[in-house]
Design an enzyme around this catalytic site. Structure first.
Site, mmCIF file in Angstrom:
data_model
loop_
_atom_site.group_PDB
_atom_site.id
_atom_site.type_symbol
_atom_site.label_atom_id
_atom_site.label_comp_id
_atom_site.label_asym_id
_atom_site.label_seq_id
_atom_site.Cartn_x
_atom_site.Cartn_y
_atom_site.Cartn_z
ATOM 1 N N ARG A 1 0.819 -1.217 0.000
ATOM 2 C CA ARG A 1 0.000 0.000 0.000
ATOM 3 C C ARG A 1 0.852 1.265 0.000
ATOM 4 O O ARG A 1 0.445 2.290 -0.540
ATOM 5 C CB ARG A 1 -0.935 0.002 1.211
ATOM 6 C CG ARG A 1 -2.093 -0.949 1.026
ATOM 7 C CD ARG A 1 -3.004 -0.957 2.233
ATOM 8 N NE ARG A 1 -4.306 -1.509 1.888
ATOM 9 C CZ ARG A 1 -5.305 -1.627 2.754
ATOM 10 N NH1 ARG A 1 -5.151 -1.230 4.003
ATOM 11 N NH2 ARG A 1 -6.456 -2.118 2.358
ATOM 12 N N LYS B 1 -16.962 -16.767 4.123
ATOM 13 C CA LYS B 1 -18.402 -16.545 4.277
ATOM 14 C C LYS B 1 -19.113 -16.187 2.983
ATOM 15 O O LYS B 1 -18.680 -15.301 2.246
ATOM 16 C CB LYS B 1 -18.629 -15.395 5.253
ATOM 17 C CG LYS B 1 -18.229 -15.710 6.668
ATOM 18 C CD LYS B 1 -18.549 -14.511 7.518
ATOM 19 C CE LYS B 1 -18.324 -14.790 8.998
ATOM 20 N NZ LYS B 1 -18.547 -13.550 9.760
ATOM 21 N N GLY C 1 -6.509 -8.097 0.226
ATOM 22 C CA GLY C 1 -6.715 -8.965 1.376
ATOM 23 C C GLY C 1 -6.038 -10.313 1.219
ATOM 24 O O GLY C 1 -4.891 -10.399 0.782
ATOM 25 N N GLY D 1 -12.068 -4.726 1.122
ATOM 26 C CA GLY D 1 -13.479 -4.329 1.152
ATOM 27 C C GLY D 1 -13.842 -3.382 0.018
ATOM 28 O O GLY D 1 -14.890 -3.528 -0.623
HETATM 29 C C1 3PG Z 1 -8.744 -1.954 4.998
HETATM 30 O O1 3PG Z 1 -7.654 -2.412 5.290
HETATM 31 O O2 3PG Z 1 -9.748 -2.677 4.790
HETATM 32 C C2 3PG Z 1 -8.862 -0.470 4.829
HETATM 33 O O3 3PG Z 1 -7.674 0.165 5.148
HETATM 34 C C3 3PG Z 1 -10.017 0.080 5.638
HETATM 35 O O4 3PG Z 1 -9.842 -0.201 6.978
HETATM 36 P P1 3PG Z 1 -11.148 -0.444 7.885
HETATM 37 O O5 3PG Z 1 -11.784 -1.721 7.405
HETATM 38 O O6 3PG Z 1 -10.645 -0.491 9.301
HETATM 39 O O7 3PG Z 1 -12.068 0.753 7.645
HETATM 40 MG MG MG Z 2 -11.427 -3.780 5.948
#
Ligand code: 3PG
Ligand code: MG
Length: 378
Positions: free
Chosen positions: A35, A187, A337, A360
């Site tokens: 990132r 999930k 992720g 997300g």
């Molecule tokens: C993440 O890693 O999903 C983003 O940086 C957002 O973080 P958060 O889910 O704590 O808002």
């Molecule tokens: Mg997140």
């Protein structure tokens, strides 16, 4: 969406929202700096254009004010190295030092940040002349540093945000076909929006990970002790009925007795998991089928591991799929992720076209949801 093309930054102070919410080990060392690297093109471009930078980011989910555990110090150090210039950390919003590159301390140390507080946004805006959002990973959050502040200054997307949005929207807008979606993870309910989007748009949907079990349960199979989200069974059944022609489920599994590396394992030909066992990976026939389909794709979107890839005996399914995604000639896009972590673990991260820096955020974008951080720049 406005981009750096639309913004005059020469000689200006530019407030840049980045997502330096990077994983840290127990000693506070950064374990993956993707990132931070991802923001470099924007930061370099702004500096080349003669801007001074005030950076801001969150890290983790601190509660109740400043907490050294969530300091951006490690990210500031890494950024200094990568940029080859001194980056100063500014703990106090009301006393931000001059400097070519200054980074504010964790925005979530302020109570108003996650509430999208306009007063806090004003304090951010007072620090600069223009605002750039390059924090794709946080674009699904309507927070003071991602949303409210964008309305208070001339604002635009940075290069990372711009590329992420273009690439991920491109997947659903006009993909080269066949478009294959590989969806895994724990999930069904986390992925139902994405599954619905791909039921419309994809040619084939390959499903793996523990989210298979609600599907199997909906089909009447035995799932043993497998992780099987109860609320996922109904939506899984619906996806199966809507996608008879394109949804693929595993045909074999690797099971263990416990969720750990040194548990007894067994290969299951079929998908009925015996009492006392849990399915922890897709089996070799499934992995081979999935790899075959991926080989003939023109576009592949992958989100979510095929099994418990962090445990050696259950990593093979995810590895085979990751390899197929890496070597296919198709355009390949991987959601952030766990799938990004898996690619890295197996050494394939440089072999895909786009690894998203958002988990997300990438899912919500593919689902077709508006992202507050993006909308604010339109
Ligand atoms: C993440 O890693 O999903 C983003 O940086 C957002 O973080 P958060 O889910 O704590 O808002
Ligand atoms: Mg997140």
């Amino acid at each position: 969406m406005r981009t750096l093309e639309d913004l005059d930054v020469e000689g200006k102070r530019v407030l840049v929202r980045v997502d330096f919410n990077v994983p840290l080990d127990g000693d506070g060392n950064i374990t993956d700096d993707a990132r931070i690297r991802g923001a470099l093109p924007t930061l370099k471009e702004l500096r080349e254009k003669g801007a001074r930078l005030v950076l801001m980011s969150h890290l983790g989910r601190p509660k109740g004010g400043p907490d050294p555990k969530f300091s951006l110090e490690p990210a500031v150090e890494r950024l200094s190295d990568l940029l080859g210039t001194e980056v100063t950390l500014a703990p106090d919003l009301d006393d931000v030092p001059e400097g070519d590159v200054v980074m504010l301390e964790n925005v979530r140390f302020h109570e108003g940040e996650t509430k999208n507080d306009p007063e806090l946004a004003k304090r951010y805006a007072a620090l600069a002349d223009v605002y750039v959002n390059d924090a794709f990973g946080s674009a699904h959050r309507a927070h003071a540093s991602t949303e409210a502040v964008a309305h208070l200054l001339p604002s635009a997307a940075g290069r990372l945000l711009e590329r992420e949005v273009a690439t991920l929207r491109g997947i659903l807008d006009e993909p080269k076909r066949p478009l294959i979606a590989v969806v895994g993870g724990a999930k069904v309910t986390d992925k139902i929006g994405v599954l619905d989007a791909f039921l419309d748009q994809a040619d084939e949907i390959l499903i793996g990970g523990a989210m298979c079990f609600p599907f199997f349960k909906a089909q009447g199979h035995e799932v043993g002790n497998s992780l099987c989200e109860e609320e996922g069974i109904e939506p899984a059944g619906r996806v199966l009925r809507a996608g008879v022609d394109k949804v693929h489920l595993p045909v074999d599994l690797v099971a263990g007795q416990e969720f750990k590396a040194d548990t007894p394992t067994q290969a299951i030909d079929g998908v009925d998991v015996p009492e006392g066992w849990m399915g922890l990976d897709i089996g070799p026939s499934t992995a081979e089928r999935y790899a075959d389909i991926i080989k003939d794709a023109e576009t592949v979107f992958w989100n979510g591991p095929m099994g418990a890839f962090e445990l050696a005996p259950f990593a093979e399914g995810t590895r085979v799929v990751a390899e197929a995604v890496a070597v296919t000639a198709a355009t390949t896009v991987v959601g952030g992720g766990d799938s990004a972590a898996a690619l890295k673990q197996f050494g394939y991260a440089d072999m895909v076209d786009h690894v998203s820096t958002g988990g997300g955020a990438s899912l919500e974008l593919v689902e077709g949801k508006p992202l507050p951080g993006v909308e604010a720049l339109s």
